[in-house]
Design a protein around this motif. Structure first.
Motif, short mmCIF file in Angstrom:
data_model
loop_
_atom_site.label_atom_id
_atom_site.label_comp_id
_atom_site.label_asym_id
_atom_site.label_seq_id
_atom_site.Cartn_x
_atom_site.Cartn_y
_atom_site.Cartn_z
N ALA A 1 44.64 29.61 27.83
CA ALA A 1 43.20 29.67 27.57
C ALA A 1 42.41 29.35 28.83
N THR A 2 42.86 28.32 29.56
CA THR A 2 42.17 27.92 30.79
C THR A 2 42.20 29.04 31.83
N MET A 3 43.39 29.61 32.04
CA MET A 3 43.52 30.63 33.06
C MET A 3 42.81 31.92 32.67
N THR A 4 42.70 32.20 31.38
CA THR A 4 41.95 33.39 30.96
C THR A 4 40.47 33.22 31.28
N LEU A 5 39.93 32.02 31.01
CA LEU A 5 38.52 31.76 31.29
C LEU A 5 38.22 31.88 32.79
N ILE A 6 39.20 31.55 33.63
CA ILE A 6 39.01 31.61 35.08
C ILE A 6 39.42 32.97 35.64
#
Length: 290
Positions: free
Chosen positions: A193-198
Motif C-alpha cells: 500500500a505504501t509503495m503504491t501511494l508513492i
C-alpha cells in the motif's frame, strides 16, 4: 509438540537464502539504474503482497486470521518502515554499488544489539557493548572520515542499516502479541500500500527484456522469503543467523563480476572488523540465553 530441530538443514537453507538475496540485489541495482527506484520497489511489493495473501488464504482461518492483530499501528508502521528501507538500500546500490553498500549495511546487527536495550528493555553487557564499539570503528574505517575521500553518499546504506535494525526490533516487539504469520501478512500488505501511494507517480514504460528481469526478481523474492521461513522453522535462530552474513560476499562478488566494481583495502578491512564484531554479538547473545 514442536518440530524436531535440524540445524544442518537450516544452515544450508540460510546459505541459499543469502545467495538469492544477493542475486536480487544485483537485479535491483540493474533495474533501478534504468528506471525509477520507487516504481521497481512498487512492482516487487505488488507481487510480495499477492504472495502473502495467497499464503494467508490457504491457512486455517484464512485472511481474517492472518490480519487479526491487537497492535495494528505497530504492524502498519513495521510494513511502511521496511518498504522505505528497501527504497533507501536500492538507491545506495545505484549510487555506491553492491560492494560498498553491503559493507556499510553489515553494521545492522550491531545496531540491533545497541538498540535492544532502549526499545525492548533487554540487558546488553559490557562485552557486547565493546563489540558494538569495535564494529563502529570498522564502519569508520570503511567511511574514512577526515581523510579527504569520505563520500556523503555512504551515509545512505548506514541509514538503511538503522531502519532495518529498527524494523527487526519492532518485529521482535510485535512477536510478543502476534504470530509470525500475522507479522508477515502486515509486512507485505502495508508495504504494498505504501509503495503504491508513492510509486504510482513515477511509472515509466519498461522494455520487454527488463520485464523478464522484473518477473525473475519478483519470483525470487517470494522464494527467498519461503526459504528464510523454512530455515527458522527447522533450526535454531542462533545457529543459522551468522550465515546470513554470506549475503555480503555473495553480493560483493556479483558487484565485482557483473558491474566492474572495485574492493578498496579500507572497505575490505572495515568489513572484516564489522562482521567479526557482529558475529561476536550473536555468539554472546546465545551464551547469555543458555
Amino acid at each position: 509438540m514442536s518440530a524436531p530441530q535440524n540445524n544442518y538443514l537450516g544452515i544450508w537453507l540460510m546459505c541459499a537464502t543469502a545467495f538469492i538475496f544477493a542475486v536480487q540485489d544485483a537485479m535491483s541495482r540493474h533495474l533501478a539504474g534504468e528506471y525509477n527506484v520507487f516504481m521497481i520497489i512498487m512492482i516487487r511489493y505488488w507481487f510480495f503482497a499477492s504472495f502473502v495473501i495467497v499464503v494467508a488464504s490457504r491457512q486455517a482461518g484464512g485472511i481474517r486470521k492472518a490480519a487479526a492483530t491487537t497492535q495494528p499501528v505497530l504492524q502498519i508502521f513495521r510494513g511502511v518502515l521496511l518498504a522505505l528501507e528497501v527504497c533507501v538500500m536500492v538507491t545506495a546500490f545505484v549510487i555506491l554499488g553492491l560492494v560498498e553498500s553491503h559493507a556499510v549495511f553489515a553494521v545492522y546487527p550491531l545496531l540491533i544489539a545497541a538498540l535492544s536495550g532502549p526499545v525492548l528493555g533487554e540487558k546488553v553487557g559490557w562485552r557486547r557493548w565493546s563489540a558494538i564499539g569495535i564494529g563502529f570503528c570498522g564502519v569508520l574505517i570503511i567511511l574514512q572520515p577526515g581523510f579527504g575521500v569520505f563520500q556523503p553518499a555512504a551515509l545512505i546504506p548506514l541509514l538503511a542499516a538503522f531502519m532495518f535494525a529498527l524494523y527487526g526490533l519492532l518485529t521482535r516487539y510485535a512477536a510478543r502479541h502476534d504470530s509470525a504469520a500475522v507479522s508477515f501478512f502486515w509486512t507485505g500488505t502495508a508495504g504494498a500500500a505504501t509503495m503504491t501511494l508513492i510509486g504510482i507517480w513515477f511509472w515509466e514504460p519498461m522494455v520487454p527484456g527488463d520485464w523478464v528481469w522484473m518477473g525473475v526478481l519478483c519470483m525470487t523474492s517470494a522464494f527467498s522469503h519461503f526459504l528464510l521461513i523454512r530455515a527458522y522453522e527447522v533450526a535454531e535462530a542462533s545457529a543459522v543467523q551468522p550465515f546470513a552474513y554470506l549475503q555480503l560476499p555473495f553480493a560483493a562478488a556479483l558487484g565485482l563480476l557483473l558491474f566492474g566494481e572495485t574492493l578498496r583495502n579500507n572497505v575490505a578491512l572495515g568489513t572484516l572488523v564489522v562482521v567479526g564484531a557482529g558475529l561476536f554479538t550473536l555468539w554472546r547473545a546465545r551464551q547469555v540465553k543458555t
